[in-house]
Each structure stands twice: as structure tokens, then as C-alpha cells.
Design a protein around this motif. Structure first.
Motif, PDB file in Angstrom:
ATOM      1  N   MET A  27      -0.764   2.271   3.914  1.00 28.24           N
ATOM      2  CA  MET A  27      -2.163   1.819   3.257  1.00 28.24           C
ATOM      3  C   MET A  27      -2.392   0.348   3.934  1.00 28.24           C
ATOM      4  O   MET A  27      -3.733   0.271   4.466  1.00 28.24           O
ATOM      5  CB  MET A  27      -2.209   1.452   1.631  1.00 28.24           C
ATOM      6  N   VAL A  32      -6.668  -0.231   3.877  1.00 26.44           N
ATOM      7  CA  VAL A  32      -6.963   0.148   2.318  1.00 26.44           C
ATOM      8  C   VAL A  32      -6.965  -1.085   1.453  1.00 26.44           C
ATOM      9  O   VAL A  32      -5.969  -2.164   1.725  1.00 26.44           O
ATOM     10  CB  VAL A  32      -5.969   1.231   1.565  1.00 26.44           C
ATOM     11  N   SER A  37      -3.939  -0.022  -2.865  1.00 30.03           N
ATOM     12  CA  SER A  37      -2.454   0.305  -2.508  1.00 30.03           C
ATOM     13  C   SER A  37      -1.650   0.051  -3.423  1.00 30.03           C
ATOM     14  O   SER A  37      -0.733   0.710  -3.879  1.00 30.03           O
ATOM     15  CB  SER A  37      -2.373  -0.475  -1.328  1.00 30.03           C
ATOM     16  N   LEU A  77      -3.479  10.758   3.648  1.00 30.01           N
ATOM     17  CA  LEU A  77      -4.812   9.843   3.593  1.00 30.01           C
ATOM     18  C   LEU A  77      -5.606  10.465   4.445  1.00 30.01           C
ATOM     19  O   LEU A  77      -5.402  10.705   5.732  1.00 30.01           O
ATOM     20  CB  LEU A  77      -4.562   8.350   4.300  1.00 30.01           C
ATOM     21  N   CYS A  82      -6.833   9.354  -0.885  1.00 33.43           N
ATOM     22  CA  CYS A  82      -5.070   9.453  -0.759  1.00 33.43           C
ATOM     23  C   CYS A  82      -4.836  10.656  -1.722  1.00 33.43           C
ATOM     24  O   CYS A  82      -5.092  10.366  -3.155  1.00 33.43           O
ATOM     25  CB  CYS A  82      -4.541   8.119  -0.966  1.00 33.43           C
ATOM     26  N   LEU A 143     -10.090   5.975  -2.205  1.00 32.38           N
ATOM     27  CA  LEU A 143      -9.831   4.381  -1.484  1.00 32.38           C
ATOM     28  C   LEU A 143     -10.870   3.523  -1.308  1.00 32.38           C
ATOM     29  O   LEU A 143     -12.190   4.446  -1.302  1.00 32.38           O
ATOM     30  CB  LEU A 143      -9.281   4.750  -0.124  1.00 32.38           C
ATOM     31  N   TRP A 145     -11.715   0.213   0.954  1.00 34.00           N
ATOM     32  CA  TRP A 145     -11.176  -0.475   2.066  1.00 34.00           C
ATOM     33  C   TRP A 145     -11.391  -2.019   1.924  1.00 34.00           C
ATOM     34  O   TRP A 145     -12.401  -2.504   1.532  1.00 34.00           O
ATOM     35  CB  TRP A 145     -11.935  -0.025   3.195  1.00 34.00           C
TER      36      TRP A 145
END
Length: 154
Positions: A27, A32, A37, A77, A82, A143, A145
Motif C-alpha cells: 500500500m 495509498v 492502509s 489492488l 483493494c 482506496l 491516495w
């Protein structure tokens, strides 16, 4: 971006942090958000701990009295999602389908980890492996970022 990996692990407590560290490293490398995570790593830890504790078939033991059975962890992913799946070779969930086993009481010693997985993930399925037996816990999370550069995979 698409990344996937699969581990075949012994049903030993020492295997749980290995799976967790691999997920966290993946991750982080992918960029991520750390909060997402962390939530996924806690859910994975609970699913792995469940497989270690309950995932044996017939209670057979290997050398040194340790469980000889293994369990599998697979993580995908893919784009913005995920998906993690943990499967074992134990007796499985009684009467499982898409529903989790009965809600444990607040003072129950078992079952709270499954509820925690439900709280941390966006979509969860608890079921049994067809044919060979064993439980399967799979969960997805959208997810987010982190700011800054991430691994760019072609």
C-alpha cells in the motif's frame, strides 16, 4: 494500476504480522493513504488470526505439536479498490452464505474480529469454500491516495 499477491502461510501466530507487513508495504509503495492502509491491515490481521485459530481440519498436528495446516491470503489492488481474501481448511462457518454468523454478545470471547472487519471494509463476504471445505473471508475497500509521488506501474 494493478497489483496482486498471494501467500500460502502456516497456521502459526507468527504468520499474521508477515501478511500485515506485506500488505502495508504494498500500500505504501502504491501511494495509498496511510489511514486506509491501516484500516485494511487491521481487517487483514483479524481475518488471519481467525484462520490461525479456527482454520484447521480435524485438529491434526505437525512436528513439535504445531498445526500442520496452512491458510491463504490474496490481495488485489486494482484501480480504486483493494480486495483481500483469506481462506483456510477448517470446518468453515456454520450455515454461512453472504451473512456473518450470529452477532456475538458484547461480552463474547469470539466473533468480534468478524464485526471489526465489517466496520473497516466497504463490502464483506463470509462463506465456505466449495468442495474442499474451509472458511473464506473476503473484503473490499475503496482506496484513497496520499499526496505525493506513488509507484507508477504499466
Amino acid at each position: 494500476m494493478s497489483i496482486w499477491w498471494s501467500l500460502h502461510l502456516r497456521r502459526e501466530a507468527a504468520s499474521v504480522p508477515l501478511a500485515r507487513r506485506l500488505l502495508l508495504g504494498t500500500m505504501e509503495t502504491a501511494g495509498v493513504d496511510p489511514d486506509v492502509s491501516y484500516e485494511l491491515s487491521v481487517a487483514l490481521t483479524e481475518a488471519c488470526a481467525n484462520a490461525v485459530e479456527h482454520g484447521g481440519g480435524g485438529g491434526s498436528r505437525g512436528s513439535g505439536g504445531r498445526p500442520s495446516e496452512a491458510y491463504r491470503v490474496t490481495a488485489y489492488l486494482d484501480g480504486e479498490t483493494c480486495r483481500i481474501e483469506v481462506s483456510d481448511s477448517g470446518p468453515g462457518f456454520p450455515g454461512a452464505g453472504d451473512e456473518v454468523p450470529a452477532v456475538p454478545s458484547a461480552d463474547a470471547e469470539h466473533g468480534r474480529g468478524l464485526r471489526l472487519i465489517e466496520e473497516l471494509a466497504d463490502h464483506v463476504q463470509f462463506g465456505n469454500r466449495a468442495g474442499r471445505g474451509g472458511a473464506v473471508v473476503s473484503f473490499d475497500k475503496l482506496l484513497k491516495w496520499r499526496d505525493g509521488p506513488a509507484l507508477l506501474l504499466a
